[in-house]
Design an enzyme around this catalytic site. Structure first.
Site, PDB file in Angstrom:
ATOM      1  N   HIS B 158       0.843  -1.208   0.000  1.00 22.00           N
ATOM      2  CA  HIS B 158       0.000   0.000   0.000  1.00 22.00           C
ATOM      3  C   HIS B 158       0.878   1.257   0.000  1.00 22.00           C
ATOM      4  O   HIS B 158       1.886   1.312   0.700  1.00 22.00           O
ATOM      5  CB  HIS B 158      -0.835   0.058   1.283  1.00 22.00           C
ATOM      6  N   ASN B 189       7.851  -4.465   3.672  1.00 19.42           N
ATOM      7  CA  ASN B 189       6.480  -3.974   3.765  1.00 19.42           C
ATOM      8  C   ASN B 189       5.873  -4.254   5.136  1.00 19.42           C
ATOM      9  O   ASN B 189       5.215  -3.395   5.729  1.00 19.42           O
ATOM     10  CB  ASN B 189       5.640  -4.640   2.663  1.00 19.42           C
TER      11      ASN B 189
END
Lengths: 200, 329
Positions: B158, B189
């Site tokens: 994201h 991440n």
């Protein structure tokens, strides 16, 4: 009642994307504002309903329509809206000298436009292929982009004679130099069956 | 031409012997294409078209979009720096974020958000299962698809985090469009980058809001040294759609300090694995440094003459330490 002229911002709430009045044209006693199909009719070039009201972009409450969508040529991305009775429609483009008769665009012409997004900018026609026109920023021009979102529908005018030559339809900003893209104004007017309103 | 080596399928029992022709055929069908693929020496890559009739209409934003842009892009919507060929792009405006999507790289160039009381401190958890999906606002062929990430070895990272939207389900769901993702090393991440996102949320919560711009970078340190610079470097891409794998990610945070003055901090982190404990001080960069290497003017409103001092303050001065948990002075 409002007064309208080329260079002013407009919006069809059904399309919901503001653009610019290219110029005022005429057929008989009727007055039309000329712009792009994706501004006056639909951004995705789908069908529209005749009579949809067009407002000045400055009329944030959309209280007084200045025109009604009348003719649309999706394949050319050109359209015309019938000016509402009582609205004063002036020849020419805000901030520019009075316009001459339209001319065919030619490579090398230095042109100027007044758009709702980027105001007055200048460029040079660098490519003409049939009715498609490419306009690049003038060499050495400083400042912002040649055009931006909201300029669609404006008209590029040849500075040598003040003849309007190109209906501005978009941009190609994929490369190092962003180009303005447009359509021969004469082709658009002929296809719409309109003539520009002159000061005379 | 490839052949399966004779004798490789010899079996010792009668049963297997009887099945041998069938097994051979099955193996040939299943392994053959794999061997063919593994022996290919050509690869595909995406290029920006130097000559193109691509045209973007120039109708303006809707009034609703204008309002969102004003709310999310503090000093104007990021713009391309002059002279940078970013290729074809598409702007996507949603309630919770605005992004510019590269139709060539199939990832965003930048994503702008505002973290405020309207987003933070709610009860929404990460959805399960997470509703990743291709962005319907983008045409197939110019966007990432779920299968591009499958078995790629990369996370769908994201840019506007799911955790930034904890009060409105549709806004949180909208963070799962693949237009808001970049291929990101999973360990990065899920740990170092996620921790940074949490830190930013804490600053936003304590300072009453923060403007955040996040995005990918394609950067090679050797290009920063005239002795090693070559003018080109290699990147990776995943899937049939050639979704570009960024070398780095950046995150820019702008908020009001305790004294009411605008303050900024920016981080650039390589898309790689990190040790468990990361000192984020090592990843602070100036916004100007990021702009010079991405070709994006993140806050064009600062270019106005009246904002000269603020421009200097926000884009060139670099904090020497990571801000404390309750934000900067």
């Amino acid at each position: 009642m409002p007064r309208i002229q080329g260079g002013m911002g407009i919006i069809n709430p059904k399309a919901n994307r503001p653009g610019t009045i290219g110029l005022i044209a005429a057929k008989g006693a009727s007055r039309y504002l000329v712009s792009c199909y994706h501004v006056l009719c639909r951004p995705d070039l789908t069908a529209f309903q005749k009579g949809e009201p067009i407002y000045l972009a400055a009329d944030v409450n959309q209280a007084v329509p200045v025109a009604r969508a009348e003719q649309g040529l999706a394949d050319l991305d050109a359209a015309a809206a019938l000016v509402v009775d009582g609205v004063e429609a002036f020849a020419g483009i805000i901030g520019l000298a009075p316009l001459a008769e339209p001319a065919e665009p030619e490579e090398g012409m230095t042109v100027v436009k007044v758009g709702h997004a980027t105001g007055k900018t200048e460029g040079q026609i660098c490519r003409v292929e049939a009715d498609d026109v490419w306009i690049e920023p003038l060499a050495g021009a400083a400042g912002g982009p040649i055009s931006g979102g909201g300029d669609s529908g404006t008209v590029w005018v040849w500075k040598d004679t003040w003849a309007p030559v190109v209906l501005h339809t978009g941009t190609n900003d994929t490369g190092v130099i962003p180009y303005a893209r447009g359509l021969s104004l004469l082709r658009a007017l002929d296809s719409l069956g309109l003539k520009i309103l002159s000061d005379g | 031409m490839l052949r399966i080596a004779p004798g490789a399928l010899k079996m010792t029992t009668r049963i297997y012997q009887r099945r041998t022709p069938f097994c051979c055929a099955l193996l040939a069908i299943s392994i053959g294409p794999l061997l063919l693929v593994s022996c290919r020496t050509t690869t595909e890559q995406v290029r920006i078209a130097y000559f193109t009739r691509f045209q973007k209409a120039e109708a303006g934003h809707t009034p609703q979009e204008e309002a969102i842009l004003k709310r999310l892009c503090l000093f104007g919507e990021p713009q391309h720096a002059s002279g940078w060929p970013h290729g074809p792009t598409e702007e996507i405006v949603r309630e919770g974020y605005v992004l510019e999507h590269s139709l060539a790289d199939k990832i965003p160039l930048w994503v702008c958000e505002h973290l405020g009381n309207e987003d933070l401190g709610g009860s929404l958890k990460r959805p399960d299962p997470e509703p990743f999906k291709p962005d319907p606002k983008l045409p197939p062929g110019s966007r990432a698809e779920l299968k591009d990430y499958k078995h790629s070895g990369y996370d769908r990272g994201h840019q506007a985090p799911s955790g930034d939207e904890t009060k409105n389900q549709s806004r949180q769901d909208a963070t799962y469009f693949l237009s808001n993702m970049v291929p990101q090393i999973g360990q990065f991440n899920q740990h170092a980058w996620e921790q940074l996102e949490e830190t930013v949320r804490a600053w936003a919560a304590s300072r009453g809001g923060a403007h955040v711009i996040t995005g990918p970078m394609f950067y090679d340190l050797k290009e920063d040294d005239p002795h090693t610079a070559t003018g080109h470097f290699t990147i990776k891409a995943i899937g049939k759609d050639h979704v570009a794998v960024p070398t780095h990610l950046y995150k820019i945070v702008v908020l009001r300090g305790k004294g009411g003055q605008w303050r900024s901090i920016a981080f650039v982190m390589k898309n790689q694995k990190y040790p468990k404990n990361v000192d984020y001080k090592d990843f602070i960069q100036s916004i100007r440094w990021i702009e010079d290497r991405t070709g994006i003017n993140f806050m064009p409103g600062l270019d106005k003459p009246e904002n000269a001092a603020l421009h200097q303050q926000l884009e060139r001065k670099v904090p020497t330490e990571v801000w404390p948990a309750d934000g900067p002075e």
